[in-house]
Write a protein that holds these residues in place. Structure first.
Motif, mmCIF file in Angstrom:
data_model
loop_
_atom_site.group_PDB
_atom_site.id
_atom_site.type_symbol
_atom_site.label_atom_id
_atom_site.label_comp_id
_atom_site.label_asym_id
_atom_site.label_seq_id
_atom_site.Cartn_x
_atom_site.Cartn_y
_atom_site.Cartn_z
ATOM 1 N N ARG A 1 0.801 -1.217 0.000
ATOM 2 C CA ARG A 1 0.000 0.000 0.000
ATOM 3 C C ARG A 1 0.836 1.269 0.000
ATOM 4 N NH1 ARG A 1 -4.457 -1.566 4.686
ATOM 5 N NH2 ARG A 1 -5.065 -3.585 3.821
ATOM 6 N N GLY A 2 2.119 1.147 0.128
ATOM 7 C CA GLY A 2 2.951 2.333 0.185
ATOM 8 C C GLY A 2 4.384 2.014 -0.177
ATOM 9 N N GLU A 3 5.224 3.051 -0.155
ATOM 10 C CA GLU A 3 6.616 2.911 -0.561
ATOM 11 C C GLU A 3 7.360 1.914 0.319
ATOM 12 O OE1 GLU A 3 10.079 6.056 -2.011
ATOM 13 O OE2 GLU A 3 8.590 6.674 -0.526
ATOM 14 N N ALA A 4 7.136 1.977 1.632
ATOM 15 C CA ALA A 4 7.834 1.066 2.538
ATOM 16 C C ALA A 4 7.393 -0.377 2.314
ATOM 17 C CB ALA A 4 7.594 1.482 3.983
ATOM 18 N N ARG B 1 22.350 -5.240 1.680
ATOM 19 C CA ARG B 1 20.937 -5.439 1.344
ATOM 20 C C ARG B 1 20.178 -6.029 2.531
ATOM 21 N NH1 ARG B 1 21.718 -8.179 -4.685
ATOM 22 N NH2 ARG B 1 21.909 -6.211 -5.863
ATOM 23 N N LEU B 2 20.763 -7.050 3.146
ATOM 24 C CA LEU B 2 20.113 -7.699 4.278
ATOM 25 C C LEU B 2 19.883 -6.714 5.418
ATOM 26 C CD1 LEU B 2 19.172 -10.289 5.794
ATOM 27 C CD2 LEU B 2 21.548 -10.545 6.548
ATOM 28 N N LEU B 3 20.917 -5.962 5.788
ATOM 29 C CA LEU B 3 20.798 -5.048 6.915
ATOM 30 C C LEU B 3 19.905 -3.861 6.582
ATOM 31 C CD1 LEU B 3 24.425 -5.534 8.050
ATOM 32 C CD2 LEU B 3 22.465 -5.781 9.564
ATOM 33 N N ALA B 4 19.911 -3.425 5.335
ATOM 34 C CA ALA B 4 18.991 -2.360 4.940
ATOM 35 C C ALA B 4 17.543 -2.832 5.060
ATOM 36 C CB ALA B 4 19.290 -1.909 3.516
ATOM 37 N N LEU B 5 17.292 -4.098 4.727
ATOM 38 C CA LEU B 5 15.944 -4.651 4.872
ATOM 39 C C LEU B 5 15.552 -4.736 6.341
ATOM 40 C CD1 LEU B 5 13.420 -5.977 3.675
ATOM 41 C CD2 LEU B 5 14.676 -8.155 3.627
ATOM 42 N N VAL B 6 16.463 -5.187 7.186
ATOM 43 C CA VAL B 6 16.191 -5.226 8.624
ATOM 44 C C VAL B 6 15.852 -3.831 9.136
ATOM 45 C CG1 VAL B 6 17.257 -5.612 10.881
ATOM 46 C CG2 VAL B 6 17.564 -7.291 9.060
ATOM 47 N N TRP B 7 16.642 -2.834 8.737
ATOM 48 C CA TRP B 7 16.391 -1.473 9.207
ATOM 49 C C TRP B 7 15.071 -0.922 8.688
ATOM 50 C CZ3 TRP B 7 17.849 1.150 13.131
ATOM 51 C CH2 TRP B 7 19.074 0.888 13.734
ATOM 52 N N LEU B 8 14.670 -1.324 7.499
ATOM 53 C CA LEU B 8 13.371 -0.863 6.999
ATOM 54 C C LEU B 8 12.248 -1.366 7.907
ATOM 55 C CD1 LEU B 8 11.565 0.561 5.013
ATOM 56 C CD2 LEU B 8 11.721 -1.447 3.507
ATOM 57 N N PHE B 9 12.307 -2.620 8.306
ATOM 58 C CA PHE B 9 11.300 -3.132 9.239
ATOM 59 C C PHE B 9 11.378 -2.392 10.573
ATOM 60 C CE2 PHE B 9 10.844 -6.739 6.372
ATOM 61 C CZ PHE B 9 9.514 -7.094 6.548
ATOM 62 N N LEU B 10 12.575 -2.252 11.117
ATOM 63 C CA LEU B 10 12.717 -1.604 12.425
ATOM 64 C C LEU B 10 12.200 -0.171 12.395
ATOM 65 C CD1 LEU B 10 16.244 -2.880 13.523
ATOM 66 C CD2 LEU B 10 14.012 -3.701 14.289
ATOM 67 N N LEU B 11 12.514 0.560 11.342
ATOM 68 C CA LEU B 11 12.075 1.945 11.241
ATOM 69 C C LEU B 11 10.571 2.041 11.000
ATOM 70 C CD1 LEU B 11 15.083 3.319 9.191
ATOM 71 C CD2 LEU B 11 14.554 3.812 11.592
ATOM 72 N N SER B 12 10.017 1.074 10.283
ATOM 73 C CA SER B 12 8.560 1.047 10.107
ATOM 74 C C SER B 12 7.857 0.770 11.432
ATOM 75 C CB SER B 12 8.176 -0.016 9.073
ATOM 76 O OG SER B 12 8.702 0.292 7.808
ATOM 77 N N PHE B 13 8.407 -0.163 12.226
ATOM 78 C CA PHE B 13 7.844 -0.418 13.546
ATOM 79 C C PHE B 13 7.979 0.815 14.436
ATOM 80 C CE2 PHE B 13 9.239 -5.125 12.984
ATOM 81 C CZ PHE B 13 8.200 -5.325 12.082
ATOM 82 N N ASP B 14 9.104 1.510 14.307
ATOM 83 C CA ASP B 14 9.328 2.711 15.113
ATOM 84 C C ASP B 14 8.262 3.763 14.819
ATOM 85 O OD1 ASP B 14 10.985 4.442 16.875
ATOM 86 O OD2 ASP B 14 11.299 5.574 15.023
ATOM 87 N N GLU B 15 7.878 3.901 13.562
ATOM 88 C CA GLU B 15 6.881 4.910 13.205
ATOM 89 C C GLU B 15 5.499 4.569 13.745
ATOM 90 O OE1 GLU B 15 6.955 5.859 9.052
ATOM 91 O OE2 GLU B 15 8.821 7.004 9.265
ATOM 92 N N GLU B 16 5.283 3.316 14.122
ATOM 93 C CA GLU B 16 4.007 2.920 14.707
ATOM 94 C C GLU B 16 3.934 3.232 16.198
ATOM 95 O OE1 GLU B 16 3.682 -1.212 13.872
ATOM 96 O OE2 GLU B 16 3.561 -0.951 11.693
#
Length: 273
Positions: free
Chosen positions: A132-135, A235-250
Motif C-alpha cells: 500500500r505504500g513505498e515502505a 541489502r540484508l541489513l537495509a531490509l532489517v532497518w526498513l522493518f525496524l524503522l517502520s515499527f518505530d513509526e508505529e
C-alpha cells in the motif's frame, strides 16, 4: 545497542576518568560479551577501547566499570577526510586485533545473517499484500530477494574477524586525531563484510549527517569474495532497518524523524536494483 545518551539503551554513569555501564538483570550475556571484548582488546590492541577496570556480572544489576575515553561521537557530525581516515583505521585495527588462535575461541556474535533471516521471516506477516505504500513495496522487494539469497553463509575464503556487533557511529569517539570504539555488548567472531555493512546501513550513518559510504569503503582493501558478500550484507541489513524503522513509526513516540522509513525504503530499493 550503544552506550547511553540520546542514542543508547543502557544506564551509564560518566565520571571524570571512568564509566560504569549497568545492564538489566536479563542482559548478563551482554555484559559478559562486553567484558570479554574489553579484556581482549586491552591485551591485543591497547588504547582502541576503554580499559577494563572492574566487573560485577553475577548481581541482580550486572555492571562493568571501564576507563573513560576522550573524544566526541562521530554520529551527527560531518565526516571529513581525517575523521574518515581515523574511523577506518579504528575498524581495521579492531578486525585484525586478535591472533587467529585467540579469535577461534571467541563465540560468534549475535545478530548474524542467519539470526536476521529468522527475524525477517517472523516480521514478514506485517507486509501488506498488495503493498500500500513505498515502505511496503520495498519490504516486498527485499523479501523476494531474500528468498533467493544465500547471504547467511559466508564463503570459506572470507576470513573471520573480531566484530564490535553494532554499527552506530555514536560508538566511535573522535578526538581530532584518533577514533576509539565503545560498546561491545554484541561483539564476537564475525566477518569483515558483515561488520562493514553494519556501519554503512545503520540508521545513524545517514539520518543526521550522512556517512560518505563510497569514501569510507574505499579505505578497505576487500577481496572479490568480500566485495560480493558486502553487497548482500548491505541489502540484508537495509531490509532489517526498513522493518525496524517502520515499527518505530508505529510507536506513540518514534525515536526517528517522520518519514525515516520512507527514506530507508528508497535506500533499500537502490541497493536491490
Amino acid at each position: 545497542m550503544s552506550t547511553g545518551g540520546p542514542h543508547g539503551t543502557h544506564a551509564v554513569e560518566l565520571g571524570p576518568h571512568r564509566v560504569v555501564k549497568r545492564f538489566r538483570a536479563g542482559d548478563r550475556e551482554e555484559g559478559e560479551r562486553e567484558w570479554r571484548a574489553l579484556r581482549l582488546l586491552a591485551e591485543h590492541a591497547p588504547g582502541l577501547a576503554p580499559a577494563p577496570l572492574a566487573a560485577g556480572l553475577g548481581t541482580e544489576e550486572p555492571a562493568i566499570t571501564m576507563s573513560r575515553l576522550p573524544g566526541e561521537r562521530l554520529r551527527g557530525r560531518p565526516h571529513d577526510g581525517p575523521a574518515l581516515d581515523a574511523l577506518a583505521e579504528a575498524v581495521r585495527t579492531l578486525h585484525s586485533a586478535l591472533p587467529p588462535a585467540v579469535l577461534a575461541d571467541v563465540p560468534p556474535r549475535p545478530g548474524l545473517a542467519h539470526d536476521l533471516r529468522a527475524h525477517l521471516r517472523s516480521w514478514a506477516s506485517r507486509v501488506r499484500v498488495p503493498p500500500r505504500g513505498e515502505a511496503d513495496a520495498a519490504m516486498d522487494l527485499g523479501l523476494r530477494w531474500l528468498d533467493r539469497s544465500d547471504v547467511e553463509s559466508a564463503p570459506d575464503n572470507v576470513p573471520p574477524v573480531f566484530g564490535a556487533g553494532d554499527g552506530n557511529l555514536a560508538n566511535y569517539l573522535w578526538d581530532g586525531r584518533r577514533a576509539r570504539i565503545v560498546d561491545f555488548e554484541d561483539s564476537g567472531r564475525s566477518d569483515r563484510a558483515f561488520e562493514l555493512a553494519e556501519i554503512t546501513e545503520h540508521v545513524g550513518s545517514w539520518v543526521d549527517e550522512p556517512l560518505d559510504v563510497r569514501a569510507f569503503l574505499s579505505r578497505f582493501s576487500l577481496t572479490a569474495q568480500e566485495s560480493a558478500r558486502l553487497r548482500d550484507c548491505r541489502r540484508l541489513l537495509a531490509l532489517v532497518w526498513l522493518f525496524l524503522l517502520s515499527f518505530d513509526e508505529e510507536r506513540q513516540r518514534p525515536r526517528n524523524p517522520p518519514g525515516t522509513a520512507e527514506r530507508q525504503a528508497r535506500r533499500l530499493t537502490a541497493l536491490l536494483t
